[in-house]
Design an enzyme around this catalytic site. Structure first.
Site, PDB file in Angstrom:
ATOM      1  N   PRO A   1       0.940  -1.154   0.404  1.00 30.33           N
ATOM      2  CA  PRO A   1       0.223   0.147  -0.127  1.00 30.33           C
ATOM      3  C   PRO A   1       1.271   1.425   0.084  1.00 30.33           C
ATOM      4  O   PRO A   1       0.423   2.547  -0.435  1.00 30.33           O
ATOM      5  CB  PRO A   1      -1.100  -0.191   1.300  1.00 30.33           C
ATOM      6  CG  PRO A   1      -1.051  -1.330   1.554  1.00 30.33           C
ATOM      7  CD  PRO A   1       0.521  -1.939   0.980  1.00 30.33           C
TER       8      PRO A   1
ATOM      9  N   GLU B   1       0.706  -7.656   8.113  1.00 31.00           N
ATOM     10  CA  GLU B   1       0.815  -6.539   8.612  1.00 31.00           C
ATOM     11  C   GLU B   1       1.355  -5.556   7.106  1.00 31.00           C
ATOM     12  O   GLU B   1       2.127  -4.338   6.993  1.00 31.00           O
ATOM     13  CB  GLU B   1       0.396  -5.835   9.557  1.00 31.00           C
ATOM     14  CG  GLU B   1      -1.012  -5.753  10.306  1.00 31.00           C
ATOM     15  CD  GLU B   1      -1.387  -4.945   9.967  1.00 31.00           C
ATOM     16  OE1 GLU B   1      -1.459  -3.672   9.600  1.00 31.00           O
ATOM     17  OE2 GLU B   1      -2.745  -5.414   9.760  1.00 31.00           O
TER      18      GLU B   1
ATOM     19  N   ARG C   1      -1.020  -7.327 -21.340  1.00 27.54           N
ATOM     20  CA  ARG C   1      -1.670  -7.161 -22.806  1.00 27.54           C
ATOM     21  C   ARG C   1      -0.515  -6.011 -23.878  1.00 27.54           C
ATOM     22  O   ARG C   1      -1.146  -6.111 -25.433  1.00 27.54           O
ATOM     23  CB  ARG C   1      -2.950  -6.699 -22.660  1.00 27.54           C
ATOM     24  CG  ARG C   1      -2.985  -5.733 -21.690  1.00 27.54           C
ATOM     25  CD  ARG C   1      -3.879  -5.160 -21.389  1.00 27.54           C
ATOM     26  NE  ARG C   1      -5.687  -4.294 -22.862  1.00 27.54           N
ATOM     27  CZ  ARG C   1      -5.069  -3.732 -23.044  1.00 27.54           C
ATOM     28  NH1 ARG C   1      -4.119  -2.502 -22.902  1.00 27.54           N
ATOM     29  NH2 ARG C   1      -5.316  -3.479 -24.196  1.00 27.54           N
TER      30      ARG C   1
ATOM     31  N   ASP D   1      -0.072   3.784 -28.761  1.00 28.28           N
ATOM     32  CA  ASP D   1      -0.194   5.032 -28.875  1.00 28.28           C
ATOM     33  C   ASP D   1      -0.394   5.519 -28.062  1.00 28.28           C
ATOM     34  O   ASP D   1      -1.954   5.584 -27.393  1.00 28.28           O
ATOM     35  CB  ASP D   1      -0.375   5.524 -30.699  1.00 28.28           C
ATOM     36  CG  ASP D   1      -1.805   5.836 -30.615  1.00 28.28           C
ATOM     37  OD1 ASP D   1      -2.602   6.338 -31.664  1.00 28.28           O
ATOM     38  OD2 ASP D   1      -2.137   6.268 -29.614  1.00 28.28           O
TER      39      ASP D   1
END
Ligand code: 9D3
Length: 243
Positions: free
Chosen positions: A77, A104, A142, A157
């Protein structure tokens, strides 16, 4: 957690085509003792558990055996938020070790010595780094040449993909009383293209206006916005405030 993700769709095909290769290391196999413990209580007290350094270091070193020059990325995080630019950057890197934390967090000494980069996937709380790692694998894969099949190179692009996609329709021509816009059935590809650009612009303006702050406008886009500005101006003039 990873096998389902890796065995389907575009990711599976990218594996089959040799565009990517993946390996999964289970930290439990690097944990000592009969109970294979990978976590421990935090020094200084407090709630939650911390991932022990020894099994993590051993697991990361096993990964480094497979790819000695790998970039090690810790999903956390506290990392910089992963975005499309980061995805594009990572397509240039041959070997990546993705470290998925649980509990944690991981012992800070691992972060300092064995981690090159920290990435978050956004400001919400997950239960661990695995889903975040899959997001990174998905978005990067991808973009690799050949991953999508056909010619999707327009995707690279960077201008077109900073807008939302235009509205899309498929058969039937009428569904539950709602028709497809006539223009899309006209076969006039110049007009269709214009309509799509306008659809993309207006959808972005209404749903994600923040995206416009990241890029400058083409002449065509300025024309589209001016047309709508005039339209809105007319409505205000006709229906505007009562005295
Ligand atoms: C008590 C403070 N928490 C931070 C908000 C601790 C904490 C919560 C959740 C520590 C780790 C996690 C598990 N999350 C991830 O490992 C994680 C994550 C995320 O929760 N959000 C967005 N991106 C990511 S990348 C890895």
């Amino acid at each position: 957690m990873f096998t389902g993700f890796l065995e389907h769709g575009i990711i599976r095909r990218a594996m089959d085509r040799g565009l990517i290769d993946t390996g999964i290391i289970n930290i439990r196999n690097h944990a000592a003792g009969r109970h294979r413990v990978t976590d421990d209580r935090p020094f200084g007290g407090g709630d939650g558990m911390v991932m022990k350094p020894e099994p993590l270091a051993s697991a990361i070193r096993e990964a480094a055996n497979h790819s000695p020059d790998a970039l090690t990325v810790h999903l956390t995080p506290q990392g910089r938020v992963f975005d499309q630019d980061t995805a594009r950057e990572l397509t240039e890197i041959d070997h990546i070790v993705l470290i998925c934390g649980r509990y944690e967090g991981i012992d800070e000494r691992i972060c300092e010595t064995l981690v090159d980069r920290e990435l978050s996937i956004g400001d919400y709380v997950l239960t661990g780094g695995e889903v975040a790692a899959m997001v990174v694998i998905d978005a990067v894969t991808r973009l690799l040449p050949g991953a999508l099949g056909g010619d999707h190179s327009s995707d690279t692009d960077s201008f077109a993909d900073q807008l939302l996609a235009h509205a899309q329709y498929t058969r039937p021509r009428e569904f539950e009383g709602k028709a497809v816009p006539d223009l899309l059935l006209s076969g006039n590809h110049k007009e269709i293209n214009r309509w799509r650009n306008e659809s993309a612009m207006i959808r972005t303006l209404l749903k994600r206006p923040d995206l416009f702050t990241e890029r400058s406008l083409t002449d065509e886009e300025i024309q589209i916005l001016k047309k709508w500005q005039m339209e809105i101006g007319r409505i205000i003039k006709i229906n505007g405030p009562n005295e």
